[in-house]
Design an enzyme around this catalytic site. Structure first.
Site, PDB file in Angstrom:
ATOM      1  N   TYR A  38       0.839  -1.033   0.044  1.00 39.12           N
ATOM      2  CA  TYR A  38      -0.002  -0.040   0.154  1.00 39.12           C
ATOM      3  C   TYR A  38       0.929   1.152  -0.095  1.00 39.12           C
ATOM      4  O   TYR A  38       1.668   1.381   0.692  1.00 39.12           O
ATOM      5  CB  TYR A  38      -0.939  -0.196   1.181  1.00 39.12           C
ATOM      6  CG  TYR A  38      -1.806   1.072   1.544  1.00 39.12           C
ATOM      7  CD1 TYR A  38      -2.415   1.933   0.409  1.00 39.12           C
ATOM      8  CD2 TYR A  38      -2.416   1.441   2.766  1.00 39.12           C
ATOM      9  CE1 TYR A  38      -3.208   2.829   0.447  1.00 39.12           C
ATOM     10  CE2 TYR A  38      -3.424   2.597   2.878  1.00 39.12           C
ATOM     11  CZ  TYR A  38      -3.494   3.144   1.769  1.00 39.12           C
ATOM     12  OH  TYR A  38      -4.593   4.281   1.810  1.00 39.12           O
ATOM     13  N   CYS A  39       0.673   2.281  -0.813  1.00 37.81           N
ATOM     14  CA  CYS A  39       1.190   3.522  -0.984  1.00 37.81           C
ATOM     15  C   CYS A  39       2.910   3.178  -1.106  1.00 37.81           C
ATOM     16  O   CYS A  39       3.130   2.521  -1.977  1.00 37.81           O
ATOM     17  CB  CYS A  39       0.941   4.225   0.169  1.00 37.81           C
ATOM     18  SG  CYS A  39       1.570   5.923   0.118  1.00 37.81           S
ATOM     19  N   LEU A  40       3.692   3.830  -0.377  1.00 36.52           N
ATOM     20  CA  LEU A  40       5.279   3.643  -0.403  1.00 36.52           C
ATOM     21  C   LEU A  40       5.525   1.965  -0.079  1.00 36.52           C
ATOM     22  O   LEU A  40       6.374   1.585  -0.659  1.00 36.52           O
ATOM     23  CB  LEU A  40       5.920   4.484   0.675  1.00 36.52           C
ATOM     24  CG  LEU A  40       5.926   5.963   0.262  1.00 36.52           C
ATOM     25  CD1 LEU A  40       6.573   6.662   1.260  1.00 36.52           C
ATOM     26  CD2 LEU A  40       6.320   6.236  -1.374  1.00 36.52           C
TER      27      LEU A  40
END
Length: 547
Positions: A284-286
């Site tokens: 998720y995300c980074l």
């Protein structure tokens, strides 16, 4: 010359950063000089702007702006104030765009800064020019302003003591992060939490979730009703989640390689030690960016332990990172490095300021009006409680991340090194499920979509409504949710993002259900649940999430 915490330049930049919210004045000045020199050398553009100013001054065309939608703004003199402000906003938009010769990034920076300044001076932000506030003040006899002053003092004291507003209604382990589980691994950087299956049979490949290190993991286990972790567990998957340590000064030298080794690789090794040869990996995300790096390294080394890869609001190409990229250039990174040198990490409030500016009307000024002028505190809710529970980032890792990914775009260009050798996304052969959100200000969906261009494997791309967090928290029965989905087989011709959007109609409902079916199709035959032989270190949510 190497910057140190004792250097005069470092100390000066760190002190200046406390006043500017971590934004480099030199970076802004460079953009403004570039724009201004080209403007004064463009008489035709100047004439156009003068004509626009005269036209807008006499125009009373009603424009759609949520700040002025209340009927009270239709009365004189407030309608004139609103229209004058909107005309000025239009003028600055014209002045900071379509000016030949200006570096495109400088033009976007000046345009962004102009919008921030205009948002700050909007007549909606002041009691004497906001008719809604004046009506409320008259009806309450000024009590709204008294409450607002009290709220302002509370928030100002928190700012001075660097203590964010905490929720008294939602606490970790009680209302938040309540899914039962056990911490089965811990090192100096992460804890790994295993969640108990609730079905009689489970798929042989568990799911490993890698959240971003800039957030607490329980965004994915927010409440009993809004838990992606619990949903996957109830679909017949054993679920593992990484919980990152909140770094302090002693972690200043942690590098990206440490996040790879102590984070994702250590988790995969532990899961394999527990008897699972292959697994589904989700980032998720980074955390998705980090997972993509690890997946490319595994593929380079001939390791096929990943049955599938799922990326949620995660970028692998930073050539078009949206407005967040305006904060990232050589001047800005050097400035941040000096700020981080004094502590060994980047404080959460310094990072949060940039994200708030991306949506200043929603995240700053609307709250100023509501809290301090109307005297209304935003009610506690789980997402706000999680958002206030911010994390720090170690100096070395954050510098490497900004330079290697944002500035140089090494991952997309096949130059990012793991174990001293470059990795390439095109080496990945596991099927990929990629989710982007329509109004994401952190990971713009058109940037996330570039995974289809950079990989040579099957990619299922899903675009859901909502923002960076709200779009991912799209549980079934969540009203108003829809998503688009498309599939690209290995070898298919590339489709541009606008063309993809035009050719895929939205489906009502949650993408969670679509993803669950995709995971099951990429899994082996369900098996009986086996008792775990691993002795738990702690019960979920563990220790690191409380730091």
């Amino acid at each position: 010359m190497k910057r140190t915490s004792q250097g005069l330049d470092t100390q000066w930049h760190a002190a200046l950063g406390r006043l500017t919210g971590g934004i480099s004045p030199a970076a802004l000045a460079t953009a403004y000089v570039d724009w201004w020199l080209h403007l004064i050398g463009s008489p035709e553009k100047q004439s156009e702007l003068m004509q626009r100013a005269l036209t807008d001054a006499t125009s009373q065309t009603q424009r759609d702006d949520p700040r002025f939608q209340d009927p009270a703004w239709a009365a004189y003199p407030y309608n004139v104030m609103a229209q004058s402000f909107l005309a000025m906003q239009d003028w600055w938009q014209a002045a900071t765009t379509d000016l030949p010769g200006v570096d495109p990034k400088h033009a976007r920076t000046v345009n962004f800064a102009a919008r921030q300044w205009l948002d700050m001076v909007s007549p909606a932000n002041f009691a004497v020019t906001n008719p809604v506030v004046q009506n409320r003040t008259a009806s309450e006899g000024g009590q709204n302003l008294m409450r607002g002053a009290h709220y302002w003092l509370e928030d100002f004291n928190r700012l001075l003591t660097k203590q964010p507003r905490r929720s008294e209604q939602f606490t970790i382990g009680k209302e938040l992060a309540t899914t039962p589980g056990d911490v089965v691994m811990r090192n100096r950087l992460v804890e790994m939490i295993r969640y108990h299956p609730t079905t009689e049979k489970i798929h042989p490949e568990p799911i490993l979730i890698v959240p971003a290190w800039i957030m607490k993991y329980y965004i994915l286990d927010l409440t009993a009703e809004r838990s992606l972790v619990a949903y996957l567990r109830d679909q017949g998957f054993e679920v593992f989640v990484l919980s990152w340590k909140n770094p302090d000064a002693g972690d200043a030298d942690l590098a990206m390689q440490d996040y790879i080794d102590l984070g994702v690789r250590a988790a995969i090794a532990k899961i394999q030690d527990m008897g699972h040869a292959r697994l589904h990996a989700t980032g998720y995300c980074l955390g998705g960016t980090l997972l993509a790096i690890v997946a490319a390294a595994l593929a380079r080394d001939g390791d096929d332990c990943l049955a599938s890869i799922s990326l949620l609001a995660a970028q692998v190409d930073f050539s078009e990172p949206g407005e967040l990229g305006l904060f990232i250039n050589e001047s800005q990174v050097a400035f941040l490095e000096d700020i981080m040198a004094t502590h060994g990490y980047l404080r959460s409030d310094q990072m949060a300021g940039a994200f708030q500016l991306l949506r200043s009307n929603d995240l700053i000024w609307s709250r100023v009006i509501r809290h301090y002028l109307l005297g209304e505190r935003t009610p506690d809710n789980p997402l706000l409680a999680w958002n206030a529970d911010a994390t720090r980032m170690p100096a070395r890792m954050h510098s490497e991340y900004l330079r290697s990914l944002f500035l140089k775009n090494d991952l997309a260009k096949g130059r990012f090194k793991v174990d001293g050798s470059a990795v390439a996304l095109s080496d990945i052969r596991s099927d990929i499920y990629c989710v982007a959100t329509e109004t994401d200000h952190v990971s713009p969906w058109t940037s996330v979509y570039r995974i289809s261009l950079l990989t040579d494997t099957d990619v299922t791309f899903v675009l859901t409504n909502g923002g960076h967090n709200g779009g991912i928290l799209s549980e079934p029965r969540h009203k108003g949710r829809h998503y688009r989905c498309g599939h690209k087989d290995e070898g298919d011709a590339h489709t541009t993002a606008p063309a993809w959007l035009d050719s895929h109609d939205p489906h009502s409902g949650s993408w969670w259900q679509h993803w669950s079916k995709w995971l099951k199709n990429n899994s082996g035959r369900p098996q009986d649940v086996r008792p775990s032989l691993v002795k738990p270190l702690d019960a979920a949510p563990g220790r690191y999430v409380l730091e």
